[in-house]
Design a protein around this motif. Structure first.
Motif, short mmCIF file in Angstrom:
data_model
loop_
_atom_site.label_atom_id
_atom_site.label_comp_id
_atom_site.label_asym_id
_atom_site.label_seq_id
_atom_site.Cartn_x
_atom_site.Cartn_y
_atom_site.Cartn_z
N GLU A 35 0.66 -1.16 -0.02
CA GLU A 35 0.17 0.02 0.20
C GLU A 35 0.88 1.25 -0.03
N PHE A 36 1.95 1.23 0.74
CA PHE A 36 2.86 2.28 0.81
C PHE A 36 3.20 2.80 -0.80
N PHE A 37 3.65 1.71 -1.65
CA PHE A 37 4.11 2.29 -2.76
C PHE A 37 2.59 2.65 -3.70
N VAL A 38 1.69 2.04 -3.45
CA VAL A 38 0.60 2.24 -4.28
C VAL A 38 0.10 3.71 -3.96
N ILE A 39 0.01 4.18 -2.70
CA ILE A 39 -0.17 5.51 -2.20
C ILE A 39 0.88 6.46 -2.96
N GLY A 40 2.13 6.16 -2.92
CA GLY A 40 3.04 6.99 -3.61
C GLY A 40 2.75 7.28 -5.11
N PHE A 41 2.35 6.11 -5.89
CA PHE A 41 2.07 6.37 -7.48
C PHE A 41 0.78 6.84 -7.55
N ILE A 62 1.39 11.31 4.72
CA ILE A 62 0.82 11.10 5.84
C ILE A 62 0.06 9.69 5.89
N ALA A 63 -0.31 9.31 4.67
CA ALA A 63 -0.91 7.83 4.53
C ALA A 63 0.30 7.13 4.32
N MET A 64 1.44 7.39 3.55
CA MET A 64 2.49 6.56 3.60
C MET A 64 3.23 6.25 4.86
N PHE A 65 3.19 7.33 5.52
CA PHE A 65 3.94 7.33 6.89
C PHE A 65 3.06 6.41 7.95
N LEU A 66 1.78 6.64 7.78
CA LEU A 66 0.88 5.47 8.54
C LEU A 66 0.86 4.07 8.16
N CYS A 67 1.21 4.07 6.82
CA CYS A 67 1.46 2.64 6.58
C CYS A 67 2.77 1.79 7.02
N LEU A 68 3.81 2.90 7.06
CA LEU A 68 5.01 2.40 7.88
C LEU A 68 4.70 2.02 9.40
N VAL A 69 4.00 2.91 9.97
CA VAL A 69 4.04 2.85 11.47
C VAL A 69 3.01 1.74 11.61
N LEU A 70 2.22 1.55 11.10
CA LEU A 70 1.31 0.35 11.10
C LEU A 70 1.71 -0.94 11.23
N CYS A 71 3.11 -0.99 10.27
CA CYS A 71 3.82 -2.44 10.35
C CYS A 71 4.33 -2.43 11.66
N GLY A 72 4.56 -1.70 12.53
CA GLY A 72 5.27 -1.98 13.70
C GLY A 72 3.82 -2.08 14.85
N LEU A 105 -6.93 0.43 13.03
CA LEU A 105 -6.24 1.55 12.28
C LEU A 105 -6.05 1.10 10.96
N GLY A 106 -5.78 -0.23 10.89
CA GLY A 106 -5.39 -0.68 9.31
C GLY A 106 -6.76 -0.61 8.64
N TRP A 107 -7.88 -1.17 9.19
CA TRP A 107 -9.02 -0.90 8.63
C TRP A 107 -9.30 0.66 8.12
N ALA A 108 -9.21 1.40 8.95
CA ALA A 108 -9.31 2.97 8.94
C ALA A 108 -8.48 3.17 7.47
N LEU A 109 -7.20 2.71 7.45
CA LEU A 109 -6.43 3.07 6.28
C LEU A 109 -7.05 2.39 4.98
N GLN A 110 -7.57 1.45 5.18
CA GLN A 110 -8.27 0.75 4.02
C GLN A 110 -9.53 1.44 3.55
N ILE A 111 -10.35 1.88 4.41
CA ILE A 111 -11.43 2.83 4.07
C ILE A 111 -10.85 4.17 3.49
N ALA A 112 -9.74 4.62 3.93
CA ALA A 112 -9.22 6.17 3.28
C ALA A 112 -8.81 5.69 1.94
N LEU A 113 -8.00 4.43 1.72
CA LEU A 113 -7.61 4.15 0.38
C LEU A 113 -8.57 3.88 -0.76
N ILE A 114 -9.95 3.29 -0.25
CA ILE A 114 -11.10 3.32 -1.33
C ILE A 114 -11.55 4.54 -1.31
#
Length: 118
Positions: free
Chosen positions: A12-18, A40-50, A60-69
């Protein structure tokens, strides 16, 4: 679960960047806005990994999925990619938990089958 979810988040980090690169082409959006939101979205992806195994990490991961859609409002392809990543997120969480449970059962069986040296 951590490995599967982290792999999804890195994708997702890469997809958000593209998607940010594509969104820059929109004349109604400033470059600052695009990269602030994307960053912010890319940073959140990295933080959520941990944080994925901590309380609230999956939510929080589900919230990111909703934001991505929802980012499909700006870049229409993101409706499709967001849905794909939401499905991958579900699979990562669902099957990751099953793997964790199987590992715990295996460790418990291995621990109980060793004879005590009394």
């Amino acid at each position: 679960m951590r490995t599967l979810c982290s792999s999804t988040l890195i994708g997702e980090f890469f997809v958000i960047g593209f998607a940010g690169l594509v969104a820059m082409k929109d004349p109604d959006l400033s470059m600052t806005t695009v990269w602030t939101v994307s960053g912010i979205a890319m940073f959140l992806c990295l933080v959520l990994c941990g944080l994925v195994t901590r309380p609230g990490g999956v939510a929080l991961g589900w919230a990111l999925q909703i934001a991505l859609i929802a980012s499909g409002l700006i870049v229409p392809t993101m409706y499709f990619l967001g849905a794909i990543f939401a499905a991958l997120w579900w699979a990562s969480v669902h099957y990751g938990r099953k793997v964790d449970e199987a590992k715990a059962r295996f460790a418990a069986q291995a621990g109980s089958s060793t004879p005590d040296a009394a």
